[in-house]
Design an enzyme around this catalytic site. Sequence first.
Site, PDB file in Angstrom:
ATOM      1  N   GLU A 184       0.812  -1.204  -0.050  1.00 33.99           N
ATOM      2  CA  GLU A 184       0.134  -0.143  -0.003  1.00 33.99           C
ATOM      3  C   GLU A 184       0.990   1.175   0.175  1.00 33.99           C
ATOM      4  O   GLU A 184       1.364   1.586   0.969  1.00 33.99           O
ATOM      5  CB  GLU A 184      -1.040   0.048   1.464  1.00 33.99           C
ATOM      6  CG  GLU A 184      -1.854  -1.244   1.442  1.00 33.99           C
ATOM      7  CD  GLU A 184      -3.221  -1.018   0.572  1.00 33.99           C
ATOM      8  OE1 GLU A 184      -3.123  -0.075  -0.228  1.00 33.99           O
ATOM      9  OE2 GLU A 184      -3.988  -2.047   0.616  1.00 33.99           O
TER      10      GLU A 184
ATOM     11  N   CYS B  20      -2.380   9.284   2.458  1.00 32.28           N
ATOM     12  CA  CYS B  20      -1.730   9.004   1.442  1.00 32.28           C
ATOM     13  C   CYS B  20      -2.862   9.213   0.080  1.00 32.28           C
ATOM     14  O   CYS B  20      -2.672   9.258  -0.832  1.00 32.28           O
ATOM     15  CB  CYS B  20      -1.574   7.187   1.534  1.00 32.28           C
ATOM     16  SG  CYS B  20      -3.125   6.608   2.054  1.00 32.28           S
TER      17      CYS B  20
HETATM   18  P1  NAD Z   1       7.558   5.255   7.641  1.00 34.46           P
HETATM   19  O1  NAD Z   1       8.798   6.061   7.446  1.00 34.46           O
HETATM   20  O2  NAD Z   1       6.997   5.194   8.921  1.00 34.46           O
HETATM   21  O3  NAD Z   1       7.940   3.893   7.177  1.00 34.46           O
HETATM   22  C1  NAD Z   1       6.902   2.695   6.975  1.00 34.46           C
HETATM   23  C2  NAD Z   1       7.408   1.546   7.589  1.00 34.46           C
HETATM   24  O4  NAD Z   1       8.631   1.258   7.027  1.00 34.46           O
HETATM   25  C3  NAD Z   1       7.856   1.618   9.001  1.00 34.46           C
HETATM   26  O5  NAD Z   1       7.391   0.654  10.004  1.00 34.46           O
HETATM   27  C4  NAD Z   1       9.357   1.655   9.046  1.00 34.46           C
HETATM   28  O6  NAD Z   1       9.859   1.509  10.054  1.00 34.46           O
HETATM   29  C5  NAD Z   1       9.680   0.994   8.032  1.00 34.46           C
HETATM   30  N1  NAD Z   1      10.848   0.947   7.336  1.00 34.46           N
HETATM   31  C6  NAD Z   1      11.554   2.188   7.168  1.00 34.46           C
HETATM   32  N2  NAD Z   1      12.799   2.154   6.409  1.00 34.46           N
HETATM   33  C7  NAD Z   1      12.768   0.835   6.130  1.00 34.46           C
HETATM   34  C8  NAD Z   1      13.914  -0.065   5.429  1.00 34.46           C
HETATM   35  N3  NAD Z   1      14.770   0.417   5.056  1.00 34.46           N
HETATM   36  N4  NAD Z   1      13.560  -1.218   5.198  1.00 34.46           N
HETATM   37  C9  NAD Z   1      12.345  -1.779   5.907  1.00 34.46           C
HETATM   38  N5  NAD Z   1      11.342  -1.143   6.711  1.00 34.46           N
HETATM   39  C10 NAD Z   1      11.605   0.263   6.615  1.00 34.46           C
HETATM   40  O7  NAD Z   1       6.319   5.964   6.597  1.00 34.46           O
HETATM   41  P2  NAD Z   1       6.719   6.479   5.374  1.00 34.46           P
HETATM   42  O8  NAD Z   1       7.133   5.571   4.340  1.00 34.46           O
HETATM   43  O9  NAD Z   1       7.363   7.818   5.331  1.00 34.46           O
HETATM   44  O10 NAD Z   1       5.037   6.740   5.042  1.00 34.46           O
HETATM   45  C11 NAD Z   1       4.656   7.304   4.220  1.00 34.46           C
HETATM   46  C12 NAD Z   1       4.115   7.061   2.814  1.00 34.46           C
HETATM   47  O11 NAD Z   1       3.274   6.099   2.898  1.00 34.46           O
HETATM   48  C13 NAD Z   1       3.625   8.089   1.833  1.00 34.46           C
HETATM   49  O12 NAD Z   1       4.182   7.704   0.578  1.00 34.46           O
HETATM   50  C14 NAD Z   1       2.184   7.741   1.960  1.00 34.46           C
HETATM   51  O13 NAD Z   1       1.603   7.855   0.609  1.00 34.46           O
HETATM   52  C15 NAD Z   1       2.219   6.289   2.022  1.00 34.46           C
HETATM   53  N6  NAD Z   1       1.208   5.694   2.658  1.00 34.46           N
HETATM   54  C16 NAD Z   1       0.274   4.892   1.794  1.00 34.46           C
HETATM   55  C17 NAD Z   1      -0.902   4.377   2.312  1.00 34.46           C
HETATM   56  C18 NAD Z   1      -1.809   3.364   1.668  1.00 34.46           C
HETATM   57  O14 NAD Z   1      -2.725   2.961   2.130  1.00 34.46           O
HETATM   58  N7  NAD Z   1      -1.342   3.162   0.451  1.00 34.46           N
HETATM   59  C19 NAD Z   1      -1.368   4.661   3.559  1.00 34.46           C
HETATM   60  C20 NAD Z   1      -0.396   5.729   4.430  1.00 34.46           C
HETATM   61  C21 NAD Z   1       0.768   6.124   3.771  1.00 34.46           C
END
Ligand code: NAD
Length: 460
Positions: free
Chosen positions: A209, A243
């Site tokens: 997602e 998102c």
């Molecule tokens: P985040 O930084 O919290 O990361 C998400 C998860 O990935 C966390 O649990 C984090 O610890 C883990 N993570 C981070 N780096 C990692 C790595 N190198 N390897 C493995 N795991 C790792 O969140 P984010 O990525 O900043 O979230 C924001 C993004 O998520 C935006 O692009 C948003 O659009 C998207 N999003 C999508 C949805 C959906 O339902 N499609 C919902 C919410 C957010």
Amino acid sequence: MDYAKLIQSQRDHFQSGATRSAEWRKSMLGRLRAALSRSEDVILDALHADLRKSRHEACLSETGLVISEIDHALKHLKSWMRPQKHAVPFIAWPGKAHVNPEPRGVALILSPWNYPVQLLLSPLVSALAAGNCAVLKPSELAPHTASVLVQLIGSIFSDHEVAICPGGKEVAEGLLEQRFDHIFYTGSSSVGRLVMSAAARHLTPVTLELGGKCPCIVTEGAALEVAARRIAWGRFTNAGQTCVAPDYVLVDKKVKSQLLEKLGNAVSTMYGANPKASADYGRIINRRHWERLFALLGSGRVVCGGDADVDDLYIAPTVLDEVAIDSPLMQEEIFGPILPVLAYDTPEEAVAFVQQRPSPLAIYVFSNDKRLQATIAAQTQSGGVCINDTVVQVACGNLPFGGVGSSGMGASHGKAGFDEFSHRRSILWRSVQVDPSMRYPPARGSLLLLKRIRRFLLGV
Ligand code: NAD
């Protein structure tokens, strides 16, 4: 934590067959529901501490959404679990066949910080409804909420049923080295790629997602007052860190100035003349994201907002006009309270603009022209389409929610979420009463007879 040991304990529990019954699934969902109701105040406090989320907003989009997912699953579980009967072809006569939705086993759920309760627990509802054990990894960037969730999960589940592993990237990486039976990741596309390549090592199926830039097309003749209110609400809820928020508006140039004025009015009606003082307006998650967003404020002409305060992690709800297509604002998902409004001459131009960019999670269309609504939907690709509103498609528990192309793969919510965590297992039963020898070698010149039977029964 010894992840290998933890996952083995869940796999042993799964393989004991304990998680397959409807009773187990219902009891797990019931425990989660009761704990959410019991701890709602503490959860709302934590969300306020992490994101300055108002209780009203958090109730709707976090706890309330998970509770309604649970209720929906409890209501439909019996029918979702029911095996589907299928007809069998001549080759398998006499026989019967059905498809059983079966749990995959042990699932890993990795979630982000923007809806830290909903995006961790809603996939858990699907995983449990489908009869899986699960390991959860909340985002480290919403630490108050993560710590409440650790307490909550630890108080109602045993580790061999559902375990929660708080921490950052290193915890996620450690978990991803292990073999899971399904991985459900919500977050950025860049980390999504890492998750998918880690999953490939074990051939583990993934649901991703992800994000992207969700366009919002406003045509001439749209109900502009309502459109402005719904666009502003979708963009500025959770300080734009959603998102599926409309990322930019493409408006027919004949109605652009009216829409801009109404967007400004909608913002001041919702958040007052000084949104910083509004109890309903959130904050940016951390300094790194604040700095990224602050740099974006340099583009275009400010219609409303534009001010910011790093000490308070505040960025005003901002509407921008005259944003250049090649400005940084239009290159990456904004993921904050900034809304560029771009004008188009013809609807075809708006469609071409969307077509030339990666497929977003959602496309929004505000129009009173049914034919145009359908044309825009038919000529573009996205996870979903919402006509004359924004974001509320997420709250329709019976609609699959997910991306396509660079916005993700797979779906969540309701039956779609249940299916995502299930394997469709075909089961064929054959009678031993009839066993014609013509099937077996040696072929005793029976080809002609076989062809006749085939033509008679199948017409081929
Ligand atoms: P985040 O930084 O919290 O990361 C998400 C998860 O990935 C966390 O649990 C984090 O610890 C883990 N993570 C981070 N780096 C990692 C790595 N190198 N390897 C493995 N795991 C790792 O969140 P984010 O990525 O900043 O979230 C924001 C993004 O998520 C935006 O692009 C948003 O659009 C998207 N999003 C999508 C949805 C959906 O339902 N499609 C919902 C919410 C957010």
